[in-house]
Design a protein around this motif. Structure first.
Motif, PDB file in Angstrom:
ATOM      1  N   HIS A  42       0.811  -1.222   0.000  1.00  0.00           N
ATOM      2  CA  HIS A  42       0.000   0.000   0.000  1.00  0.00           C
ATOM      3  C   HIS A  42       0.844   1.272   0.000  1.00  0.00           C
ATOM      4  O   HIS A  42       0.420   2.294  -0.531  1.00  0.00           O
ATOM      5  CB  HIS A  42      -0.927  -0.008   1.219  1.00  0.00           C
ATOM      6  CG  HIS A  42      -1.796  -1.223   1.292  1.00  0.00           C
ATOM      7  ND1 HIS A  42      -2.931  -1.376   0.528  1.00  0.00           N
ATOM      8  CD2 HIS A  42      -1.676  -2.369   2.027  1.00  0.00           C
ATOM      9  CE1 HIS A  42      -3.492  -2.554   0.790  1.00  0.00           C
ATOM     10  NE2 HIS A  42      -2.749  -3.173   1.696  1.00  0.00           N
ATOM     11  N   VAL A  43       2.024   1.218   0.613  1.00  0.00           N
ATOM     12  CA  VAL A  43       2.963   2.348   0.592  1.00  0.00           C
ATOM     13  C   VAL A  43       4.360   1.786   0.337  1.00  0.00           C
ATOM     14  O   VAL A  43       4.722   0.741   0.879  1.00  0.00           O
ATOM     15  CB  VAL A  43       2.938   3.154   1.909  1.00  0.00           C
ATOM     16  CG1 VAL A  43       1.640   3.930   2.051  1.00  0.00           C
ATOM     17  CG2 VAL A  43       3.154   2.255   3.118  1.00  0.00           C
ATOM     18  N   LYS A  44       5.138   2.477  -0.478  1.00  0.00           N
ATOM     19  CA  LYS A  44       6.455   1.964  -0.852  1.00  0.00           C
ATOM     20  C   LYS A  44       7.425   1.978   0.319  1.00  0.00           C
ATOM     21  O   LYS A  44       8.273   1.099   0.453  1.00  0.00           O
ATOM     22  CB  LYS A  44       7.031   2.792  -2.001  1.00  0.00           C
ATOM     23  CG  LYS A  44       6.270   2.654  -3.305  1.00  0.00           C
ATOM     24  CD  LYS A  44       6.899   3.527  -4.383  1.00  0.00           C
ATOM     25  CE  LYS A  44       6.128   3.424  -5.690  1.00  0.00           C
ATOM     26  NZ  LYS A  44       6.705   4.316  -6.734  1.00  0.00           N
ATOM     27  N   ASN A  45       7.312   3.024   1.157  1.00  0.00           N
ATOM     28  CA  ASN A  45       8.235   3.187   2.279  1.00  0.00           C
ATOM     29  C   ASN A  45       7.608   4.145   3.289  1.00  0.00           C
ATOM     30  O   ASN A  45       6.482   4.624   3.097  1.00  0.00           O
ATOM     31  CB  ASN A  45       9.594   3.716   1.790  1.00  0.00           C
ATOM     32  CG  ASN A  45       9.424   4.903   0.841  1.00  0.00           C
ATOM     33  OD1 ASN A  45       8.637   5.810   1.098  1.00  0.00           O
ATOM     34  ND2 ASN A  45      10.147   4.872  -0.269  1.00  0.00           N
ATOM     35  N   LYS A  46       8.341   4.453   4.347  1.00  0.00           N
ATOM     36  CA  LYS A  46       7.790   5.314   5.392  1.00  0.00           C
ATOM     37  C   LYS A  46       7.560   6.728   4.878  1.00  0.00           C
ATOM     38  O   LYS A  46       6.597   7.390   5.283  1.00  0.00           O
ATOM     39  CB  LYS A  46       8.719   5.337   6.608  1.00  0.00           C
ATOM     40  CG  LYS A  46       8.110   6.099   7.783  1.00  0.00           C
ATOM     41  CD  LYS A  46       8.976   6.038   9.023  1.00  0.00           C
ATOM     42  CE  LYS A  46       8.347   6.825  10.162  1.00  0.00           C
ATOM     43  NZ  LYS A  46       9.181   6.785  11.388  1.00  0.00           N
TER      44      LYS A  46
END
Length: 227
Positions: A42-46
């Motif tokens: 859902h998200v590549k990274n923080k």
């Protein structure tokens, strides 16, 4: 099935609980009762997660029609709404600062702010730079405001203890105003200073454009070196 919106909502709740320093992908996965690897669907990274959180924080900012009159008054109103949106979340200013989100909520706020400054009659560069100045001011002020919540008066006490009036007479003279806790008044004062500066950028009556001197034009053409 887990949705991106659920991830962002859970991240905002976790932010309120543990603050930005305590917000990790592992903790977020535990809160959602999933494996950390699942989050990366859902998200590549923080950083992308923080940008999604910043976008979500601005969901209500600029959504309703402005109440103030067009122009600088609307810019001031929008600045207040942006501050309120950042204050609504723990470390909200830290999350928002440094992100350059190109999503609908953030773009709508920028569009409203730029539009208000254009309505005021400012030249285009002053509109753009004025919008940056207001945004930077709101983020910086709110960042300090949220940091004050964790100091519980320790900062002013340290300043008072370190203040030697003979060495720092200006600090001593202004001390009561420097630690004034009326943050609303201080925020409004800063905005008034910014808008006063923007008013100084308003164009004066345009000077008439002088028609070109055909003889001077001809002389310049004759002096032009041959290629």
């Amino acid at each position: 099935m887990l949705r991106r919106e659920q991830v962002v909502e859970a991240a905002l709740r976790l932010l309120d609980e543990v603050g930005l320093d305590g917000l990790t992908m592992r903790r977020l996965a535990e809160k959602l009762n999933v494996k950390a690897a699942t989050l990366y669907w859902h998200v590549k990274n923080k950083q992308e997660l923080l940008e999604a959180m910043a976008e979500a924080m601005l969901a209500d900012c600029g959504a309703s029609p402005p109440e103030a009159a067009p122009g600088l008054a609307q810019a001031i109103e929008l600045a207040g709404k942006l501050r309120a949106a950042l204050l609504a979340r723990r470390d909200g200013a830290r999350v928002f600062g440094g992100t350059y989100v190109a999503q609908p909520n953030t773009l709508r706020v920028s569009e409203r702010l730029l539009g208000a400054l254009r309505e005021a009659g400012l030249p285009l560069r002053a509109v753009a730079w004025g919008a940056w100045t207001i945004t930077y001011y709101v983020i910086g002020f709110t960042l300090e405001e949220q940091a004050l919540r964790t100091t519980t008066g320790a900062g002013p006490q340290r300043l008072r203890a370190a203040l030697d009036p003979t060495r720092f007479p200006q600090l001593a003279a202004a001390f009561s105003h420097l630690i004034d806790g009326d943050l609303e008044a201080r925020f409004d004062y800063g905005l008034r200073l910014i808008t006063a500066g923007l008013r100084a950028e308003l164009p004066t009556e345009a000077e008439p454009v002088r028609p070109a001197d055909p003889q001077a034009t001809g002389r310049r053409a004759r002096r032009r070196p041959a290629r």
